[in-house]
Design an enzyme around this catalytic site. Structure first.
Site, PDB file in Angstrom:
ATOM      1  N   HIS A 165       0.809  -1.229   0.000  1.00  0.00           N
ATOM      2  CA  HIS A 165       0.000   0.000   0.000  1.00  0.00           C
ATOM      3  C   HIS A 165       0.835   1.269   0.000  1.00  0.00           C
ATOM      4  O   HIS A 165       2.045   1.243   0.222  1.00  0.00           O
ATOM      5  CB  HIS A 165      -0.988   0.016   1.171  1.00  0.00           C
ATOM      6  CG  HIS A 165      -0.368   0.214   2.528  1.00  0.00           C
ATOM      7  ND1 HIS A 165      -0.237  -0.788   3.448  1.00  0.00           N
ATOM      8  CD2 HIS A 165       0.123   1.324   3.143  1.00  0.00           C
ATOM      9  CE1 HIS A 165       0.306  -0.328   4.560  1.00  0.00           C
ATOM     10  NE2 HIS A 165       0.530   0.970   4.393  1.00  0.00           N
ATOM     11  N   GLU A 230      -3.892   3.684   1.584  1.00  0.00           N
ATOM     12  CA  GLU A 230      -4.208   3.894   2.998  1.00  0.00           C
ATOM     13  C   GLU A 230      -4.426   5.385   3.236  1.00  0.00           C
ATOM     14  O   GLU A 230      -3.524   6.196   2.985  1.00  0.00           O
ATOM     15  CB  GLU A 230      -3.070   3.398   3.899  1.00  0.00           C
ATOM     16  CG  GLU A 230      -3.282   3.694   5.377  1.00  0.00           C
ATOM     17  CD  GLU A 230      -2.076   3.363   6.240  1.00  0.00           C
ATOM     18  OE1 GLU A 230      -2.146   3.609   7.459  1.00  0.00           O
ATOM     19  OE2 GLU A 230      -1.063   2.880   5.703  1.00  0.00           O
ATOM     20  N   HIS A 262       2.283  10.709  -7.333  1.00  0.00           N
ATOM     21  CA  HIS A 262       0.885  10.347  -7.546  1.00  0.00           C
ATOM     22  C   HIS A 262       0.686   8.858  -7.364  1.00  0.00           C
ATOM     23  O   HIS A 262       1.641   8.090  -7.299  1.00  0.00           O
ATOM     24  CB  HIS A 262       0.439  10.741  -8.959  1.00  0.00           C
ATOM     25  CG  HIS A 262       1.261  10.127 -10.059  1.00  0.00           C
ATOM     26  ND1 HIS A 262       2.319  10.783 -10.644  1.00  0.00           N
ATOM     27  CD2 HIS A 262       1.205   8.905 -10.674  1.00  0.00           C
ATOM     28  CE1 HIS A 262       2.865  10.015 -11.573  1.00  0.00           C
ATOM     29  NE2 HIS A 262       2.207   8.853 -11.607  1.00  0.00           N
ATOM     30  N   GLU A 311      -3.245   9.405 -11.468  1.00  0.00           N
ATOM     31  CA  GLU A 311      -3.136   9.223 -12.906  1.00  0.00           C
ATOM     32  C   GLU A 311      -4.155   8.185 -13.357  1.00  0.00           C
ATOM     33  O   GLU A 311      -4.461   7.235 -12.631  1.00  0.00           O
ATOM     34  CB  GLU A 311      -1.725   8.765 -13.272  1.00  0.00           C
ATOM     35  CG  GLU A 311      -1.464   8.697 -14.769  1.00  0.00           C
ATOM     36  CD  GLU A 311      -0.024   8.370 -15.102  1.00  0.00           C
ATOM     37  OE1 GLU A 311       0.352   8.493 -16.288  1.00  0.00           O
ATOM     38  OE2 GLU A 311       0.735   7.988 -14.184  1.00  0.00           O
TER      39      GLU A 311
END
Length: 321
Positions: A165, A230, A262, A311
């Site tokens: 994550h 998260e 990003h 994105e």
């Protein structure tokens, strides 16, 4: 409403780096990432790293979750003044860390320490004895959590490692959850509250089983996954008029330094997906780059409620390179 088919996944997280000759070996040798693709442009180069499995090794890089994109702006490695923001300082906080889950965390930590990897938090530090935070060459935090996959005593197999994550801090969880769930199609996997420290963690990922019950994921199952976001909410920020918000990793206003770039959502038909967002949300959708309008074609960037960029691209991007 945007529609979400089975192709939707969280493809990658982008971090800026100073020197690829330092960062790439750090991730490949210490954490078992493989350099999947390299894309060189006029002023920057993108290095795509991920964990290779039998299931994903034949897929295009953009058609699989768990990719770490390292962005190197040419020449910064020779600039002694060049700095990056890891997101956890007293100023310009926002991005928190990436997380790699491992089979045997005690052995993994021992091996990393033997290779002189620096740590923000070792297993023995603090109250939480089941997590650690390593530091990469640019100061980014890498959380280590145990997934227990084929765990064996006194050994650690990097083939079991997962890029699990990416953590970002958010001001208002109601707004953020609405964006990630309804605009982008994520499911709420689990929620963890820490009343004594006054913060809540929300874990979101793509789940295409129609019978899936949100907010029900067990920790073992969650640690097996790749491509999770998260969201960390520090209580009270949503109603604090003095709170100025979090740094999105890209802004240079008021002396801010860039670092985190990003996250990315990939699907088979991103053009239609972007069109559906525009039709549903109109001017409420905060595009930093609309579909196919940038120097790099066939991508888009949309901002979440805190200004973090996401994105949007297809499974076939740069497939011929």
């Amino acid at each position: 409403m945007p529609s979400f088919d089975n192709s939707f996944l969280m493809n990658h997280t982008c971090l800026r780096i100073k020197d690829p000759k330092v960062s790439i070996p750090f991730y490949t040798e210490n954490f078992g990432f493989k350099l999947v693709n390299t894309f060189k442009f006029e002023t920057f180069t993108l290095y795509m790293l991920g964990y290779e499995t039998e299931e994903n090794k034949h897929l295009n890089w953009s058609a699989r979750p768990g990719i770490l994109e390292l962005c190197h702006n040419h020449g910064v490695e020779n600039d002694p003044e060049y700095k990056l923001n890891h997101g956890n300082g007293t100023e310009f906080r926002g991005f928190g860390h990436i997380c790699v889950t491992v089979d045997n965390i005690e052995v993994a930590e021992k091996e990393l320490l033997a290779k002189d990897v620096k740590f923000q938090k070792k297993l023995s530090d603090g109250r939480q004895k089941n997590i650690a935070f390593a530091l990469d060459p640019n100061g980014y935090w890498i959380e280590l959590v145990e997934n227990g996959i084929n765990k064996k005593d006194a050994t650690s197999d990097k083939a079991s490692y997962k890029f699990n994550h990416t953590m970002i801090r958010v001001k208002d969880p109601k707004k953020s959850l609405d964006f990630y769930r309804n605009v982008l199609g994520f499911k709420l996997l689990s929620t963890s509250e820490f009343p004594e420290a006054k913060f809540t963690l929300y874990f979101l990922g793509f789940e295409h089983d129609p019978s899936y019950t949100e907010n029900s994921e067990t920790k073992p199952n969650q640690f097996y996954r790749e491509g999770i976001v998260e969201l960390t909410h520090n209580w009270g920020t949503e109603s604090d008029p003095e709170f100025k918000g979090y740094h999105n990793g890209n802004s240079t206003e008021n002396g801010a330094i860039q670092g985190y770039g990003h996250t990315c959502v990939s699907c088979k038909d991103p053009a239609t997906f972007c069109k559906q967002i525009e039709e549903e949300y109109g001017d409420k959708a905060d595009w930093s780059l609309k579909w196919d309008q940038g120097n790099i074609k066939k991508i888009a960037f949309i901002r979440d409620p805190d200004g973090y960029s996401v994105e949007i691209l297809g499974h076939d991007l740069f497939a011929d390179q």
